[in-house]
Scaffold this active site. Structure first.
Site, PDB file in Angstrom:
ATOM      1  N   ASP A   1       1.094   2.535   3.650  1.00  0.00           N
ATOM      2  CA  ASP A   1       0.206   3.695   3.487  1.00  0.00           C
ATOM      3  C   ASP A   1       0.995   4.999   3.574  1.00  0.00           C
ATOM      4  O   ASP A   1       0.488   6.004   4.066  1.00  0.00           O
ATOM      5  CB  ASP A   1      -0.940   3.683   4.508  1.00  0.00           C
ATOM      6  CG  ASP A   1      -2.101   4.588   4.078  1.00  0.00           C
ATOM      7  OD1 ASP A   1      -2.157   4.990   2.903  1.00  0.00           O
ATOM      8  OD2 ASP A   1      -2.945   4.894   4.940  1.00  0.00           O
TER       9      ASP A   1
ATOM     10  N   HIS B   1     -10.514   0.216   1.964  1.00  0.00           N
ATOM     11  CA  HIS B   1     -10.371   1.159   3.079  1.00  0.00           C
ATOM     12  C   HIS B   1     -11.648   0.975   3.893  1.00  0.00           C
ATOM     13  O   HIS B   1     -12.693   1.508   3.556  1.00  0.00           O
ATOM     14  CB  HIS B   1     -10.234   2.586   2.541  1.00  0.00           C
ATOM     15  CG  HIS B   1     -10.021   3.599   3.605  1.00  0.00           C
ATOM     16  ND1 HIS B   1      -9.094   4.610   3.507  1.00  0.00           N
ATOM     17  CD2 HIS B   1     -10.604   3.765   4.814  1.00  0.00           C
ATOM     18  CE1 HIS B   1      -9.122   5.353   4.605  1.00  0.00           C
ATOM     19  NE2 HIS B   1     -10.042   4.856   5.398  1.00  0.00           N
TER      20      HIS B   1
ATOM     21  N   HIS C   1      -4.776  -1.188   6.072  1.00  0.00           N
ATOM     22  CA  HIS C   1      -4.395  -0.427   7.274  1.00  0.00           C
ATOM     23  C   HIS C   1      -5.341  -0.620   8.457  1.00  0.00           C
ATOM     24  O   HIS C   1      -5.923   0.338   8.953  1.00  0.00           O
ATOM     25  CB  HIS C   1      -4.211   1.060   6.960  1.00  0.00           C
ATOM     26  CG  HIS C   1      -5.240   1.658   6.027  1.00  0.00           C
ATOM     27  ND1 HIS C   1      -6.598   1.582   6.248  1.00  0.00           N
ATOM     28  CD2 HIS C   1      -5.092   2.358   4.876  1.00  0.00           C
ATOM     29  CE1 HIS C   1      -7.227   2.205   5.265  1.00  0.00           C
ATOM     30  NE2 HIS C   1      -6.339   2.675   4.425  1.00  0.00           N
TER      31      HIS C   1
ATOM     32  N   HIS D   1       1.404   5.305  -1.595  1.00  0.00           N
ATOM     33  CA  HIS D   1       0.976   6.485  -2.368  1.00  0.00           C
ATOM     34  C   HIS D   1       2.242   7.176  -2.869  1.00  0.00           C
ATOM     35  O   HIS D   1       3.028   7.683  -2.062  1.00  0.00           O
ATOM     36  CB  HIS D   1       0.191   7.462  -1.489  1.00  0.00           C
ATOM     37  CG  HIS D   1      -1.083   6.896  -0.953  1.00  0.00           C
ATOM     38  ND1 HIS D   1      -2.286   7.012  -1.614  1.00  0.00           N
ATOM     39  CD2 HIS D   1      -1.349   6.195   0.179  1.00  0.00           C
ATOM     40  CE1 HIS D   1      -3.239   6.416  -0.914  1.00  0.00           C
ATOM     41  NE2 HIS D   1      -2.692   5.907   0.180  1.00  0.00           N
TER      42      HIS D   1
ATOM     43  N   LYS E   1      -8.871  -0.446  -5.736  1.00  0.00           N
ATOM     44  CA  LYS E   1      -8.939   0.156  -4.398  1.00  0.00           C
ATOM     45  C   LYS E   1     -10.271   0.858  -4.188  1.00  0.00           C
ATOM     46  O   LYS E   1     -10.713   1.635  -5.036  1.00  0.00           O
ATOM     47  CB  LYS E   1      -7.793   1.181  -4.249  1.00  0.00           C
ATOM     48  CG  LYS E   1      -7.779   1.923  -2.923  1.00  0.00           C
ATOM     49  CD  LYS E   1      -7.284   1.051  -1.794  1.00  0.00           C
ATOM     50  CE  LYS E   1      -7.643   1.614  -0.428  1.00  0.00           C
ATOM     51  NZ  LYS E   1      -6.915   2.819  -0.079  1.00  0.00           N
TER      52      LYS E   1
ATOM     53  N   HIS F   1       0.860  -1.205   0.000  1.00  0.00           N
ATOM     54  CA  HIS F   1       0.000   0.000   0.000  1.00  0.00           C
ATOM     55  C   HIS F   1       0.887   1.243   0.000  1.00  0.00           C
ATOM     56  O   HIS F   1       1.374   1.662   1.042  1.00  0.00           O
ATOM     57  CB  HIS F   1      -0.887  -0.024   1.251  1.00  0.00           C
ATOM     58  CG  HIS F   1      -1.945   1.028   1.286  1.00  0.00           C
ATOM     59  ND1 HIS F   1      -3.244   0.761   1.657  1.00  0.00           N
ATOM     60  CD2 HIS F   1      -1.921   2.355   1.019  1.00  0.00           C
ATOM     61  CE1 HIS F   1      -3.966   1.870   1.613  1.00  0.00           C
ATOM     62  NE2 HIS F   1      -3.169   2.870   1.239  1.00  0.00           N
TER      63      HIS F   1
HETATM   64  C1  NCD Z   1      -4.149   8.899   2.000  1.00  0.00           C
HETATM   65  C2  NCD Z   1      -3.628   9.945   1.035  1.00  0.00           C
HETATM   66  O1  NCD Z   1      -3.185  11.014   1.469  1.00  0.00           O
HETATM   67  O2  NCD Z   1      -3.640   9.668  -0.168  1.00  0.00           O
HETATM   68  N1  NCD Z   1      -4.224   9.445   3.328  1.00  0.00           N
HETATM   69  C3  NCD Z   1      -4.273   8.754   4.490  1.00  0.00           C
HETATM   70  O3  NCD Z   1      -4.449   9.385   5.534  1.00  0.00           O
HETATM   71  N2  NCD Z   1      -4.122   7.461   4.550  1.00  0.00           N
HETATM   72  C4  NCD Z   1      -5.446   8.417   1.510  1.00  0.00           C
HETATM   73  C5  NCD Z   1      -5.827   7.065   2.015  1.00  0.00           C
HETATM   74  O4  NCD Z   1      -5.078   6.112   1.912  1.00  0.00           O
HETATM   75  O5  NCD Z   1      -6.941   6.913   2.522  1.00  0.00           O
HETATM   76 ZN    ZN Z   2      -3.681   4.835   1.602  1.00  0.00          ZN
END
Ligand code: NCD
Ligand code: ZN
Length: 364
Positions: free
Chosen positions: A261, A144, A186, A21, A107, A19
């Site tokens: 995450d 999520h 998560h 970003h 997702k 996971h």
């Molecule tokens: C994530 C993001 O900033 O893209 N933020 C988070 O708090 N986890 C979005 C997500 O994974 O829900």
């Molecule tokens: Zn995330």
């Protein structure tokens, strides 16, 4: 079996981030080296703007990630779709076939939950046809699992959203789609840990756990004021929840794996009156996991959690490369800076974290 420890040194196969970003453009170029230094592959989250929901946009994003890799570094981005209302069963088939871009998962973000989640369905149960296509294609759903708005459209208590999801939504989803592969992303509460420990099944129903939900509790997230670097969804929960998550990972179950995450945001969005949700942990994620597993006496379970269980769920073999960690104190003293000079503050930064934080394991 592949883990060995000599004088506080640990060599494991290269971790898999289930996971991550990575964002786009200059943020991507700034943060990617931190992930690539630690992880051989990652399941890349599709909540860019606009979101990734076609094989063409996924291919363009994959190419942008590969082009952002510094010379000499390797990283394989495993692409995903965002479950928007535009995502069709035909697109799922194209993604599964992989001729334009292999799509490894879809997702689902609860509507109204986090940055760029406004394209999602209000309830995952509404996405019937796409879920059926995924079931046929054996394509996993990454969930999520939080309810943010109840059926009446009112805000749920943000500390209860995950519990409500696990109690009310998830059992209905599992009943309706018995063959769908699902990863519960998560997990942050004792209830979610109880659920997955009982119901988890290799290759079918798995869960990811972040380093920050394992390391921190909400007293720290509010200690000495509001701690922006720990502000994320799902919110960091109580000490008891954290202990339950630690007990879960200590069991070494094959259906529990690492998903950081890591979610970078520019300083202007983190240190603002309306702080963006997202913890940027890429510069210390593997190190934090090692520290927690050491604290709970479970270092022998670390490699499967980090490097084996994740790829297996996605039908992939574990990495053949390795990384070595040593027990050695270090601190994060600098932000990550984009080429435009924008600061992105990592978790645990000496000033902006809890203050003078020390990490106990280091990648060498
Ligand atoms: C994530 C993001 O900033 O893209 N933020 C988070 O708090 N986890 C979005 C997500 O994974 O829900
Ligand atoms: Zn995330």
């Amino acid at each position: 079996m592949y883990t060995w420890r000599v004088n506080d040194s640990l060599t494991i196969r290269k971790p898999f981030d289930a996971h991550v970003h990575l964002r786009r453009a200059s943020t991507l170029r700034a943060v990617l080296p931190y992930t690539a230094a630690r992880f051989g592959r990652g399941i890349v989250m599709p909540n860019t703007e606009p979101p990734i929901d076609s094989v063409e946009t996924a291919a363009a994003y994959r190419d942008e990630i590969l082009a952002a890799l510094p010379a000499g570094m390797s990283f394989e981005p495993l692409m995903t779709f965002y479950l928007t209302k535009n995502l069709t069963p035909a697109e799922i088939e194209k993604g599964a076939d992989g001729s334009i871009c292999k799509i490894h998962a879809v997702k689902s973000y609860p509507y109204g939950a986090t940055p760029n989640s406004q394209w999602g369905y209000r309830s995952i149960l509404e996405a019937e046809e796409v879920l059926a296509a995924m079931e046929r294609a054996h394509m996993p759903l990454l969930l999520h699992g939080e309810v943010h708005l109840n059926d009446a459209g009112e805000e749920e208590d943000p500390y209860d959203g995950e519990r409500v999801f696990f109690a009310e939504v998830l059992p209905r989803l599992l009943e309706k789609h018995p063959r769908l592969k699902i990863s519960l992303e998560h997990v942050s509460t004792a209830e979610a840990a109880d659920f997955i420990e009982k119901q988890g099944k290799e290759g079918r129903l798995v869960a990811t756990v972040t380093p920050h939900h394992l390391m921190y509790d909400r007293t720290q997230a509010f200690s000495g004021g509001y701690r922006a670097l720990l502000h994320c969804k799902p919110l960091i929960k109580t000490r008891a929840d954290r202990e339950r998550l630690r007990a879960l990972v200590a069991k070494g179950l094959p259906f529990i794996c690492a998903g950081t995450d890591t979610a970078p945001h520019p300083e202007s969005k983190k240190f603002s009156s309306c702080c963006a949700f997202g913890v940027f942990n890429a510069p210390a994620a593997v190190e934090m996991y090692a520290q927690v597993f050491d604290e709970i006496g479970a270092l022998d379970k670390l490699e499967n959690f980090l490097s084996v269980n994740g790829p297996r769920f996605f039908g992939l073999e574990p990495d053949t490369a390795t990384i070595t960690l040593e027990k050695k104190d270090w601190q994060i003293t600098e932000p990550v800076v984009t080429e435009e000079g924008v600061n992105i503050w990592p978790i645990g930064h000496v000033q902006h974290g809890l203050g003078n934080e020390v990490f106990r394991w280091k990648i060498v």
